[in-house]
Design an enzyme around this catalytic site. Sequence first.
Site, PDB file in Angstrom:
ATOM      1  N   HIS A 125      23.293  21.434  52.313  1.00 31.26           N
ATOM      2  CA  HIS A 125      22.727  21.386  53.661  1.00 31.26           C
ATOM      3  C   HIS A 125      22.359  19.950  54.013  1.00 31.26           C
ATOM      4  O   HIS A 125      22.007  19.151  53.141  1.00 31.26           O
ATOM      5  CB  HIS A 125      21.481  22.266  53.757  1.00 31.26           C
ATOM      6  CG  HIS A 125      21.765  23.733  53.754  1.00 31.26           C
ATOM      7  ND1 HIS A 125      22.188  24.407  54.873  1.00 31.26           N
ATOM      8  CD2 HIS A 125      21.725  24.642  52.758  1.00 31.26           C
ATOM      9  CE1 HIS A 125      22.369  25.686  54.571  1.00 31.26           C
ATOM     10  NE2 HIS A 125      22.102  25.860  53.292  1.00 31.26           N
ATOM     11  N   THR A 177      22.930  16.929  38.575  1.00 30.36           N
ATOM     12  CA  THR A 177      23.026  16.271  39.879  1.00 30.36           C
ATOM     13  C   THR A 177      24.018  15.129  39.889  1.00 30.36           C
ATOM     14  O   THR A 177      24.367  14.637  40.952  1.00 30.36           O
ATOM     15  CB  THR A 177      21.655  15.734  40.314  1.00 30.36           C
ATOM     16  OG1 THR A 177      21.215  14.745  39.364  1.00 30.36           O
ATOM     17  CG2 THR A 177      20.632  16.848  40.394  1.00 30.36           C
ATOM     18  N   LYS A 178      24.460  14.671  38.705  1.00 33.41           N
ATOM     19  CA  LYS A 178      25.401  13.558  38.606  1.00 33.41           C
ATOM     20  C   LYS A 178      26.537  13.920  37.651  1.00 33.41           C
ATOM     21  O   LYS A 178      26.424  14.877  36.868  1.00 33.41           O
ATOM     22  CB  LYS A 178      24.693  12.288  38.120  1.00 33.41           C
ATOM     23  CG  LYS A 178      23.651  11.738  39.101  1.00 33.41           C
ATOM     24  CD  LYS A 178      23.061  10.432  38.610  1.00 33.41           C
ATOM     25  CE  LYS A 178      22.031   9.894  39.594  1.00 33.41           C
ATOM     26  NZ  LYS A 178      22.631   9.588  40.908  1.00 33.41           N
ATOM     27  N   ARG A 192      20.334  14.877  31.667  1.00 30.58           N
ATOM     28  CA  ARG A 192      20.666  13.597  31.046  1.00 30.58           C
ATOM     29  C   ARG A 192      21.409  13.852  29.740  1.00 30.58           C
ATOM     30  O   ARG A 192      21.278  14.929  29.140  1.00 30.58           O
ATOM     31  CB  ARG A 192      19.402  12.790  30.760  1.00 30.58           C
ATOM     32  CG  ARG A 192      18.670  12.295  32.008  1.00 30.58           C
ATOM     33  CD  ARG A 192      17.437  11.484  31.623  1.00 30.58           C
ATOM     34  NE  ARG A 192      16.823  10.847  32.774  1.00 30.58           N
ATOM     35  CZ  ARG A 192      15.969  11.431  33.599  1.00 30.58           C
ATOM     36  NH1 ARG A 192      15.638  12.700  33.394  1.00 30.58           N
ATOM     37  NH2 ARG A 192      15.451  10.784  34.620  1.00 30.58           N
ATOM     38  N   LYS A 195      22.957  14.255  23.550  1.00 34.18           N
ATOM     39  CA  LYS A 195      23.757  13.957  22.364  1.00 34.18           C
ATOM     40  C   LYS A 195      25.220  14.099  22.760  1.00 34.18           C
ATOM     41  O   LYS A 195      25.536  14.283  23.937  1.00 34.18           O
ATOM     42  CB  LYS A 195      23.407  14.877  21.197  1.00 34.18           C
ATOM     43  CG  LYS A 195      23.658  16.363  21.430  1.00 34.18           C
ATOM     44  CD  LYS A 195      23.252  17.166  20.194  1.00 34.18           C
ATOM     45  CE  LYS A 195      23.498  18.658  20.395  1.00 34.18           C
ATOM     46  NZ  LYS A 195      23.148  19.451  19.193  1.00 34.18           N
TER      47      LYS A 195
END
Length: 566
Positions: A125, A177-178, A192, A195
């Site tokens: 959105h 998100t990435k 994140r 390992k």
Amino acid sequence: MVDEDAVGTVGRDFARSELDYTPWFFWDRAGDTAKHRQLALQDALAGERAYRLGERCFVSELSSVTNETLELGDRSYVAAGAYLSGSLRAGRDCTINPYTVVRGEIRLGNAVRIGAHTSLIGFNHTMADPDVEVHRQATTAKGITIGDDVWIGSHVVVLDGVTVGDKSVLAAGAVVTKDVPAGAVVGGNPARVIKWRTGPDRPQRRPDGDLAGAVTQFADAAREQAAGIIDRYWDGGTRLFSDQPGAAPTVRAQCDAIEVADLLLGGPPPRLDAAELTDLLRSWQDPATGLVGELGEGHRPTPPEATVFTWPAGYHVLCVGYALDLLGSRFAHPVTVVAEASAADVMDGLRRQDWTDEVWSSGAWVDELGTALHQNARMGAANSPGALEALFGWLLTNADPHTGMWGRAGGPDGLLQVVNGYYRATRGTFAQFGHPVPYADRVIDTVLAHSRDVRYFAPVRQNACNVLDVAHPLWLTRRSGHRSEEVVELARRLLADALRHWTPDQGFGFQAPHPTTASLPATAPSLQGTEMWLAIIWLLSDLAGLSGQLGYRPRGVHRPEPARPR
């Protein structure tokens, strides 16, 4: 075996839905009635909605499937409670488990296993206008791409625009998100790397076990294929080159074709002689501004703005100027908008750049300004007194002694902006004029730190811009001797990766090719990608002591030495 015809009345309701929630058992345990019903459902979905379902797939009648496009490879399934909409293309052996939400533009590779209650949301959105309720504002969609052999745990959320590399793992509860590098195990909110399952921190196997031999083999193959590759980007109708087959011709494509031909064939592209190319490029320069606009109607340049600089006219100062140099010529006119710029204009332009968040574009502005000043001087056209001195003075006094670079380090992109901006700023100034850079040791420290960012330097994530912007600063500061063993090791690793990016008979794409990114235009071979990676391979080879194996040396935009006087 659970067969509806065989169970008692009391257990029938339970038995009827058991395999909807455990569909991995369906084709082994379901009875004939259930199997026929499932096949009839799949036939109806294929006939009425044009869905494509492979062998031994399963789609639960207790799921909500409203896709415009649905493709499931062999042995893939959709369990009860799953909610699918938009476009889903999945490979073989993929699982969409109970209560999974898969919406938007989604691509799954082979063997992608998705746990229950996970959401892949390939749209978003907007909320640009605070006076309009969010649900009334437009949505955007970039899509989600998941590679091969990926395990996605339960209660994971993957947001729009994310690419997940091969053999990675998204731990339960992760909010992704990435992009996720190939082989990484990620977790947390935001996710994140925690390992590695496989990945870029492990030693990379060298091509054929012999890097020097691989460089020689690559160079021989590239020269053998060069004429055919250049011809691939030739448009006989317009008698111009395009960056990719079928694309519209561009100014840069002509210059890239000239550069590739010079590198691999030692002369102009086979389709045109040097005189014809020279006349064409010189005719495109606007005599009033000295700039070259982008091609418009009739494949003639549109009038460029009389400013220092706007895209793409600014980059054309570089690529057209150096292409003419390779052809033994030069611009027909000075770059007037630069020749007339005073020292005060230069300082004002430098201050107006966004050195906080847009360091690459700021460095590009410096590159284009420095190149125009250099070209004017080479052709005997006077620049305004003090303009060049103002440019170098600002750069010298504003370099950060901690990084050796310009702009702010950190933020969500890490060191990407400052390193990439550094390459552009120094290419057009210190490198082009042959002056030593300030804080060379700190530059090396910064580049080596940046090179450890797997978001940009894992093999699957590499692109020509990011690797060039590491290779050139390291080459420019190589005589420092600072951390030389680490520099050579990095150069060898990136060189081995770069050689694998070559597509036979087509050249290089701007971005490294990989199954998880195959749909991106940047991974398709192009003139731009081929020209840039050829230069990158020389720089990395020279840092590794192997450039003699190549038999070529860049002489154009990406030349390593100062531009020669004329």
